[in-house]
Scaffold this active site. Structure first.
Site, PDB file in Angstrom:
ATOM      1  N   GLU A  76       0.695  -1.253   0.050  1.00 58.64           N
ATOM      2  CA  GLU A  76      -0.023   0.078  -0.096  1.00 58.64           C
ATOM      3  C   GLU A  76       0.748   1.321   0.011  1.00 58.64           C
ATOM      4  OE1 GLU A  76      -4.204  -1.459   1.907  1.00 58.64           O
ATOM      5  OE2 GLU A  76      -2.196  -1.743   3.271  1.00 58.64           O
ATOM      6  N   GLU A 126      -4.387  -9.587   3.155  1.00 60.58           N
ATOM      7  CA  GLU A 126      -5.207  -9.471   4.441  1.00 60.58           C
ATOM      8  C   GLU A 126      -6.310 -10.376   4.492  1.00 60.58           C
ATOM      9  OE1 GLU A 126      -3.067  -5.434   3.815  1.00 60.58           O
ATOM     10  OE2 GLU A 126      -3.900  -7.323   2.483  1.00 60.58           O
TER      11      GLU A 126
END
Length: 278
Positions: free
Chosen positions: A129, A149
């Protein structure tokens, strides 16, 4: 410069790094090298790191001598994402003084100077990210990117699910997000997630070369160009009037600047331009 608080670097450094428990900022001419500095935790993000990186980006944004930022990691990792041990203890991992800066003090912290990710190693989850939030990226050929995730019962909420589908074709983004399977450096380059893939020992060198090329250009021109390109998603067709008005608002001050006179003059005189950033 942001005021001092625990975890923030102490001030600008001429040449050498300014040390903190979580990050360093080193000046290399007009380039700010920001290094995530928790190698023992694979540079996993805790509150201290978020605070330090946010302050470093503030310094990049406000110091007229700094034109480009490069962000990299100490040790064998770029960033392992959120510090799960801190989360398990019930501790926050964001900068409590600036929660608006988002994960790592970076993913919601817009700076109109270019930021280059020098991905020197492991960069999954929050590490990916950070890469997605950077403008350019140079990646080690043995590193990987991914959003795992879902394999931990979590969601890539630090911009991964927002930026990835804008960066790669939808089905590629969905496969990465829904399977949690990482992609290697060659695939990252193929899908345009990174600009260069190089041997591990050349990552920072190549990133600095790229930064130096950008830093040699007119500062106002570079900053306006970045702002325009990041604002286009706020508008519709490029045949509509509002997007052109936005472009003119951003570009107009550049065309009447002293640097706009210096560029053509230097070209005509066959010399390197002397940018003043005004």
């Amino acid at each position: 410069m942001a005021p001092h608080c625990p975890g923030r670097f102490e001030g600008p450094s001429e040449g050498g790094p300014t040390l903190t428990a979580a990050a360093t900022l080193e000046r290399k001419g007009h380039i700010a090298v920001i290094t995530l500095n928790r190698p023992e935790a694979m540079n996993a993000v805790n509150a201290e790191l978020s605070s330090a990186v946010g302050a470093a980006l503030d310094e990049l944004a406000t110091d007229p001598e700094l034109r480009v930022g490069v962000i990299t990691g100490a040790g064998r990792a770029f960033c392992a994402g959120a510090d799960l041990k801190e989360l398990a203890r019930g501790n926050v991992i964001h900068d409590t003084a600036h929660p608006e800066y988002g994960f790592a003090g970076l993913v919601q912290h817009f700076v109109d100077k270019p930021l280059i990710a020098a991905v020197n190693g492991f960069a999954l989850g929050g590490g990916t990210e950070i890469v997605l939030a950077s403008d350019l990226a140079v990646m080690s050929e043995d590193a990987a990117l991914g959003l795992p995730e879902v394999t931990r019962g979590l969601v890539a909420a630090a911009g991964g699910l927002l930026r990835l589908p804008r960066a790669v074709p939808p089905k590629i983004a969905l496969e990465m997000a829904l399977t949690g399977t990482p992609i290697d450096a060659a695939s990252a380059a193929h899908w345009g997630l990174v600009n260069r893939v190089v041997p591990a020992d050349q990552v920072l060198t190549v990133a600095l070369e790229l930064a130096a090329t950008i830093a040699a250009n007119a500062p106002m021109s570079v900053r306006a160009s970045k702002r325009i390109m990041h604002r286009v998603n706020d508008f519709g067709s490029d045949w509509d009037t509002p997007i052109w008005q936005m472009s003119l608002e951003e570009a107009g001050p550049v065309f009447i600047s002293k640097d706009a006179l210096e560029g053509p003059r230097a070209f005509a005189e066959k010399r390197a331009p002397q940018w003043r950033g005004e």
